[in-house]
Design an enzyme around this catalytic site. Structure first.
Site, short mmCIF file in Angstrom:
data_model
loop_
_atom_site.label_atom_id
_atom_site.label_comp_id
_atom_site.label_asym_id
_atom_site.label_seq_id
_atom_site.Cartn_x
_atom_site.Cartn_y
_atom_site.Cartn_z
N THR A 1 1.27 2.25 4.30
CA THR A 1 0.99 3.32 5.26
C THR A 1 -0.30 4.03 4.89
O THR A 1 -0.57 4.24 3.70
CB THR A 1 2.15 4.33 5.28
OG1 THR A 1 3.37 3.63 5.47
CG2 THR A 1 1.97 5.35 6.39
N GLY B 1 9.86 2.61 12.26
CA GLY B 1 9.82 3.47 11.09
C GLY B 1 9.51 4.90 11.45
O GLY B 1 9.56 5.30 12.61
N ASP B 2 9.19 5.67 10.42
CA ASP B 2 8.97 7.11 10.63
C ASP B 2 7.61 7.43 11.22
O ASP B 2 7.43 8.47 11.85
CB ASP B 2 9.10 7.84 9.29
CG ASP B 2 8.02 7.38 8.31
OD1 ASP B 2 8.13 6.25 7.82
OD2 ASP B 2 7.07 8.14 8.04
N THR C 1 4.41 9.20 3.96
CA THR C 1 4.45 7.78 3.60
C THR C 1 5.65 7.54 2.69
O THR C 1 6.06 8.44 1.96
CB THR C 1 3.16 7.36 2.88
OG1 THR C 1 3.32 6.03 2.35
CG2 THR C 1 2.81 8.28 1.73
N GLY C 2 6.20 6.33 2.77
CA GLY C 2 7.34 6.03 1.91
C GLY C 2 8.39 5.24 2.68
O GLY C 2 8.05 4.43 3.53
N GLY D 1 10.75 4.84 5.43
CA GLY D 1 10.84 5.46 6.73
C GLY D 1 12.20 6.01 7.08
O GLY D 1 12.32 7.10 7.66
#
Lengths: 130, 188
Positions: A1, A31-32, A51-52, A54
């Site tokens: 991301t 995702g997020d 980021t990470g 989601g």
């Protein structure tokens, strides 16, 4: 991301995030990043890009929660972001960059590292990984 | 009050012994993107223009998980996502399920500016990209050999990985080991 947040000298804010998602994710998984308020959010208080993992970022509505803590509890950007990253998302799952309308900047994560960089008008600049 | 900019290239279990050949290109890309962003701010570009500019550049760097270099689905395909938002107006645009669009963040901005909607996905987003004339390429252009290998490792370990996840290797057997009962990487 990847992501970027900006505030200009007038306090105007914007954020953008882009991603490929998770390795080996199911076809069709969302995702997020594109979910407003989860991985990406901006209002008149702050701009956030996360980021990470989601699924955890969506559960915690990470980006919107940072903004809400500033708006409704009067927290500073640093305190709000720290609360969300340290207390609202499981360890090892999330990081974010954020700026506030007053020119604060923060880059926090609960993972081992996050590729990141920032700069401010007063000449401060930082690039980091761990 | 003054301007400020921050950017990221992803978070995760980034090994502290990351080899220089993997660390330096990423650091250089971060520094380059930061310099571009600062220059744009100083040139009085709007915050929206600056974040789009910087994220486009990050999407073009194959060592980050966006645009070229995006990680692969369990079918070996690319499905990219992006979002952009203006804090003053709360106008925003988002896209997902992209397979051919070179810079998804710019398509997200077009969703914000050219449609009455916030979010387009998959076939609808791809059709909108064609309609708007944004740059597209064959989906194979996004796939790197490194990400093909990452997918292979993830499948062997039967897990998903976020941007930076170290393979869990059983030293004695040289095999990938799944340490979490829900078959997911909880350590990043």
């Amino acid at each position: 991301t990847v992501g970027c947040v900006v505030v200009d000298g007038n306090g105007s804010l914007a954020t953008a995030t882009s991603t490929g998602g998770l390795v080996n994710k199911m076809v069709g998984r969302i995702g997020d990043t594109p979910i407003i308020g989860a991985g990406t959010y901006a209002n008149r208080f702050c701009a956030v890009s996360a980021t990470g993992k989601g699924e955890e970022i969506m559960r915690a509505t990470v980006a919107r929660d940072v903004a809400a803590l500033m708006e409704f509890k009067g927290m500073s950007l640093e305190v709000a972001a720290d609360y969300v990253i340290q207390h609202c998302t499981p360890k090892g799952t999330a990081g974010l960059v954020a700026v506030s309308a007053t020119g604060e900047v923060t880059m926090l994560f609960n993972t081992t590292g996050m590729f990141r960089a920032c700069a401010t008008e007063d000449g401060y600049s930082e690039t980091g990984i761990w | 009050m003054g301007w400020a900019i921050a950017l990221h290239g992803g978070a995760g279990d980034i090994p502290r012994h990351l080899p220089p050949e993997r660390r330096q290109p990423r650091e250089a890309a971060l520094q380059n993107c930061l310099s571009m962003g600062v220059a744009a701010i100083k040139a009085n570009k709007s915050p929206l223009d600056v974040v789009e500019l910087v994220v486009r550049e990050l999407e073009n760097v194959p060592c980050f998980n966006a645009g070229r270099g995006s990680v692969l689905t369990n079918s070996g395909t690319v499905e990219m996502e992006a979002c952009i938002m203006d804090g003053n107006t709360k106008r925003c645009g988002a896209v997902s399920g992209l397979t051919t669009v070179v810079n998804p963040v710019s398509l997200a901005r077009l969703v914000m500016e050219k449609t009455p909607h916030i979010y387009l996905s998959f076939q609808g987003a791809e059709a909108f990209a064609r309609e708007q004339g944004v740059q597209t390429v064959d989906t194979s252009n996004f796939i790197t050999s490194e990400n093909v290998e990452r997918l292979k490792q993830a499948k062997e370990a039967n897990r998903i990985q976020i941007d930076y996840t170290q393979p869990v290797i059983m030293a004695s057997k040289g095999e990938y080991e799944e340490t979490n009962p829900n078959l997911d990487s909880q350590i990043g």
